[in-house]
Scaffold this motif. Sequence first.
Motif, mmCIF file in Angstrom:
data_model
loop_
_atom_site.group_PDB
_atom_site.id
_atom_site.type_symbol
_atom_site.label_atom_id
_atom_site.label_comp_id
_atom_site.label_asym_id
_atom_site.label_seq_id
_atom_site.Cartn_x
_atom_site.Cartn_y
_atom_site.Cartn_z
ATOM 1 N N ALA A 85 0.945 -1.044 0.038
ATOM 2 C CA ALA A 85 -0.064 -0.192 -0.074
ATOM 3 C C ALA A 85 0.689 1.533 -0.023
ATOM 4 C CB ALA A 85 -1.029 0.260 1.093
ATOM 5 N N LEU A 86 1.739 1.293 0.733
ATOM 6 C CA LEU A 86 2.793 2.206 0.985
ATOM 7 C C LEU A 86 3.541 2.610 -0.229
ATOM 8 C CD1 LEU A 86 3.866 2.060 4.743
ATOM 9 C CD2 LEU A 86 2.442 4.031 3.618
ATOM 10 N N PHE A 87 4.181 1.625 -0.760
ATOM 11 C CA PHE A 87 4.745 1.437 -1.986
ATOM 12 C C PHE A 87 4.035 2.129 -3.246
ATOM 13 C CE2 PHE A 87 6.752 0.101 -6.238
ATOM 14 C CZ PHE A 87 8.103 0.475 -5.960
ATOM 15 N N GLY A 88 2.690 1.747 -3.379
ATOM 16 C CA GLY A 88 1.554 2.187 -4.407
ATOM 17 C C GLY A 88 1.395 3.388 -4.210
ATOM 18 N N LEU A 89 1.289 3.930 -2.817
ATOM 19 C CA LEU A 89 0.987 5.642 -2.805
ATOM 20 C C LEU A 89 2.417 6.239 -3.059
ATOM 21 C CD1 LEU A 89 -0.576 7.766 -1.428
ATOM 22 C CD2 LEU A 89 0.435 7.534 0.732
ATOM 23 N N SER A 90 3.564 5.837 -2.799
ATOM 24 C CA SER A 90 4.790 6.524 -3.105
ATOM 25 C C SER A 90 5.002 6.596 -4.705
ATOM 26 C CB SER A 90 5.989 5.656 -2.695
ATOM 27 O OG SER A 90 7.072 6.528 -2.999
ATOM 28 N N THR A 91 4.681 5.499 -5.640
ATOM 29 C CA THR A 91 4.631 5.623 -6.858
ATOM 30 C C THR A 91 3.552 6.402 -7.433
ATOM 31 O OG1 THR A 91 5.398 3.201 -6.831
ATOM 32 C CG2 THR A 91 4.509 4.058 -8.985
ATOM 33 N N TYR A 92 2.324 6.531 -6.824
ATOM 34 C CA TYR A 92 1.332 7.114 -7.304
ATOM 35 C C TYR A 92 1.792 8.799 -7.307
ATOM 36 C CZ TYR A 92 -2.944 10.272 -7.037
ATOM 37 O OH TYR A 92 -4.041 10.958 -7.294
ATOM 38 N N LEU A 93 2.255 9.064 -6.044
ATOM 39 C CA LEU A 93 2.580 10.529 -5.973
ATOM 40 C C LEU A 93 3.683 10.891 -6.636
ATOM 41 C CD1 LEU A 93 2.274 10.835 -1.827
ATOM 42 C CD2 LEU A 93 0.702 11.697 -3.780
ATOM 43 N N SER A 94 4.786 10.045 -7.019
ATOM 44 C CA SER A 94 5.693 10.432 -7.872
ATOM 45 C C SER A 94 5.567 10.339 -9.073
ATOM 46 C CB SER A 94 6.941 9.321 -7.581
ATOM 47 O OG SER A 94 6.563 8.277 -7.963
ATOM 48 N N HIS A 95 4.567 9.680 -9.668
ATOM 49 C CA HIS A 95 3.986 10.073 -10.972
ATOM 50 C C HIS A 95 3.218 11.150 -11.245
ATOM 51 C CE1 HIS A 95 4.911 5.790 -11.699
ATOM 52 N NE2 HIS A 95 4.794 5.730 -13.176
ATOM 53 N N ARG A 96 2.339 11.557 -10.324
ATOM 54 C CA ARG A 96 1.593 12.960 -10.247
ATOM 55 C C ARG A 96 2.793 14.115 -10.478
ATOM 56 N NH1 ARG A 96 -2.699 14.335 -6.208
ATOM 57 N NH2 ARG A 96 -2.464 16.301 -7.395
ATOM 58 N N ILE A 97 3.965 13.846 -9.725
ATOM 59 C CA ILE A 97 4.729 14.847 -9.632
ATOM 60 C C ILE A 97 5.643 14.885 -11.096
ATOM 61 C CG2 ILE A 97 7.132 15.681 -8.904
ATOM 62 C CD1 ILE A 97 6.166 14.236 -6.134
ATOM 63 N N ALA A 98 5.998 13.800 -11.623
ATOM 64 C CA ALA A 98 6.660 13.576 -12.937
ATOM 65 C C ALA A 98 5.921 14.076 -14.061
ATOM 66 C CB ALA A 98 6.784 11.987 -13.222
ATOM 67 N N PHE A 99 4.406 13.718 -14.019
ATOM 68 C CA PHE A 99 3.787 14.237 -15.218
ATOM 69 C C PHE A 99 3.701 15.704 -15.089
ATOM 70 C CE2 PHE A 99 1.465 10.041 -15.109
ATOM 71 C CZ PHE A 99 2.566 9.349 -15.590
ATOM 72 N N ALA A 100 3.336 16.283 -14.221
ATOM 73 C CA ALA A 100 3.420 17.784 -13.929
ATOM 74 C C ALA A 100 4.671 18.351 -14.257
ATOM 75 C CB ALA A 100 2.665 18.141 -12.668
ATOM 76 N N THR A 101 5.643 17.921 -14.016
ATOM 77 C CA THR A 101 6.701 18.453 -14.335
ATOM 78 C C THR A 101 7.566 18.168 -15.623
ATOM 79 O OG1 THR A 101 7.607 17.886 -12.236
ATOM 80 C CG2 THR A 101 9.494 18.277 -13.575
ATOM 81 N N GLN A 102 7.088 17.205 -16.341
ATOM 82 C CA GLN A 102 6.955 17.030 -17.839
ATOM 83 C C GLN A 102 6.333 17.985 -18.648
ATOM 84 O OE1 GLN A 102 6.078 12.662 -17.704
ATOM 85 N NE2 GLN A 102 8.003 12.544 -19.253
ATOM 86 N N ARG A 103 5.046 18.168 -18.154
ATOM 87 C CA ARG A 103 4.313 19.201 -19.009
ATOM 88 C C ARG A 103 5.017 20.749 -18.735
ATOM 89 N NH1 ARG A 103 0.121 18.966 -15.723
ATOM 90 N NH2 ARG A 103 0.499 20.549 -14.641
ATOM 91 N N GLU A 104 5.311 21.042 -17.604
ATOM 92 C CA GLU A 104 6.311 22.323 -17.334
ATOM 93 C C GLU A 104 7.157 22.346 -18.282
ATOM 94 O OE1 GLU A 104 6.603 22.438 -13.263
ATOM 95 O OE2 GLU A 104 4.395 23.056 -12.715
#
Length: 605
Positions: A85-104
């Motif tokens: 559960a915690l690894f999934g949460l970490s991956t979910y959050l890091s993907h949100r960060i990555a996608f937003a940063t790529q867009r910027e």
Amino acid sequence: MAATGTDEAGVKLWPVAGRLIGLMRRRRGLLALSVVSGTLAALFSLSPYLATAAVLMAFFAPQVDWGFVALAGLAGLAGVVAEKALFGLSTYLSHRIAFATQRELRFELAQKLARVPLGFTDARSKGEIRNTLVDEIEVLEDGMAHLVPEVSAAVIAPLLTLGLMLAIDWRLSLLMIAPMLVGLWMMGRMMKDAEGPTRDYLEIQSRMATVAAEMADGIATVRAFNQDAQASRRAGAVFAEMRQMSDAWLDRAIIPGTAAQVLLTSHLMLLGSVGLVMAAAGWVDLAVFAAFLAVAYGFGDLFAAIQGISHRLFRQHELLERLDALRNVAELPPATGTPMIAKAAIRFDHVSFSYGPREVISDISFDLPAGRCLALVGPSGSGKSTVARLIGRFQDPAAGTIRIGGQDLCAIDPEALHRHLAYVFQDVFLFSGTVAENIALGRVGATQAEIEAAARVARAHDFITALPQGYDTVLGERGFGLSGGERQRISIARAILKDAPILILDEATAFADPENEALIQDAVADLARGRTVVVIAHRLHTIVHVDEILVLETGRIVERGSHAALLAAGGLFARMWQAQEATRSFRHATGAPPIPANPALEAAQ
């Protein structure tokens, strides 16, 4: 080497990790939560090994406590659930960060390309730019979205396990780590040899993207000249180079790489055999050895994971360097003076310009009063298009001054400058969108009535309304589905809608058929009337009545004057005129359709 924060090519990895974190700095809260979740996941990943060790110790006790065994098993199971559960949460959050940063990043680089000199993009292929904006930024997703949780799982948990093993028995710990250290040393030596091949690999990847883009863009030309085989050979040569480079590296790396991987991943093999001997000899308690062996499984492939992570960080380092190269390209200097242009007069005062070491125009001076028409003629490569681009400040001159309305071009606000300029080029660019949206590029916020009025003046309204959805018809890439003349009339409609006082024409009818050419000429006549016009002329009979003609050769003005005066001078212009007249006579003698004169510029006078 990974242990010192340096990878196979001697690149310091911690600064690379710092750069990746810096890219995500706008989302520090999410990043911190992702790191904390990944770290907690790493801690809970130890639970099954600790539970196994506890159960084994219980079995070696004189009296087995089955309640304790059950509790240890449930605790191990709960720990696994919490870890996932915690690894999934970490991956979910890091993907949100990555996608937003790529867009910027993509938005930032797109804005950057709009501010750099046009020569920067001219000197690079579309494939290379696309590779940077799309593919390479996409690869950064690995560094931002995956490495954050994976570093926790692959490094933190094994390091915690190592601490636990040292606490249980330091001798068994050293016994397990010894082959890993040898394998790590071998891997480090091998990776140092990979510096050149790794850079070559990235360079060939970029070339492959360029070749693929060229094949897609040039497929019609290739087929028209029956050169499919030749184009395939050109592409195949790059692909073969990639294969040969990969094969050569595999030949060199397969034996030491395999040996290193075996040593890095076979830590339990030596531990199991030697540990049993030590237990049999009484040097270590069997229960302790069993518990140690259970915990050792949690150590995993620590050094192999570190090598994999270091290689991926090196890949990120290469991509960050490429992005930095683009982000650090010198931009056109900002305007320094008034943002307004009072008049549409143009003046070149001893202007020179070079593309790198090659001088394209040299010491050019001329005055074009407002409302007058100037033609630029000369052989291919003489600098005509460069003069037009300098007027639009796509480049800044290396020497001399360009003035519009009496103001230095470099002192004029770029937005104000481009509001006063309209271009109609031979090569019309239409983006994927509706016809109306393409015309409205001339003026943001134009009404449908204004768009249609501009289309009527451009002689485009009739063919547009005949399209399946009229002005709402969606055009393909670059206006696919329209004829060259139709695309050109949409381009003229843009310029009409823009209503700029200065017009730059690059022989808008050069590639039009006779019917479309007549329509385009009529549209240009209305567009040019009352404006300051600079026309790049290829067909000399279309500029007979302009106010002045500049004849360029090898970047210099070699002749200037009216059409009649230049013919009488008998110089380069007269020779070009005679050559074109000979062509017109040949067309007449062979019955080919005549090349019509251009009444547009005559009507504009």
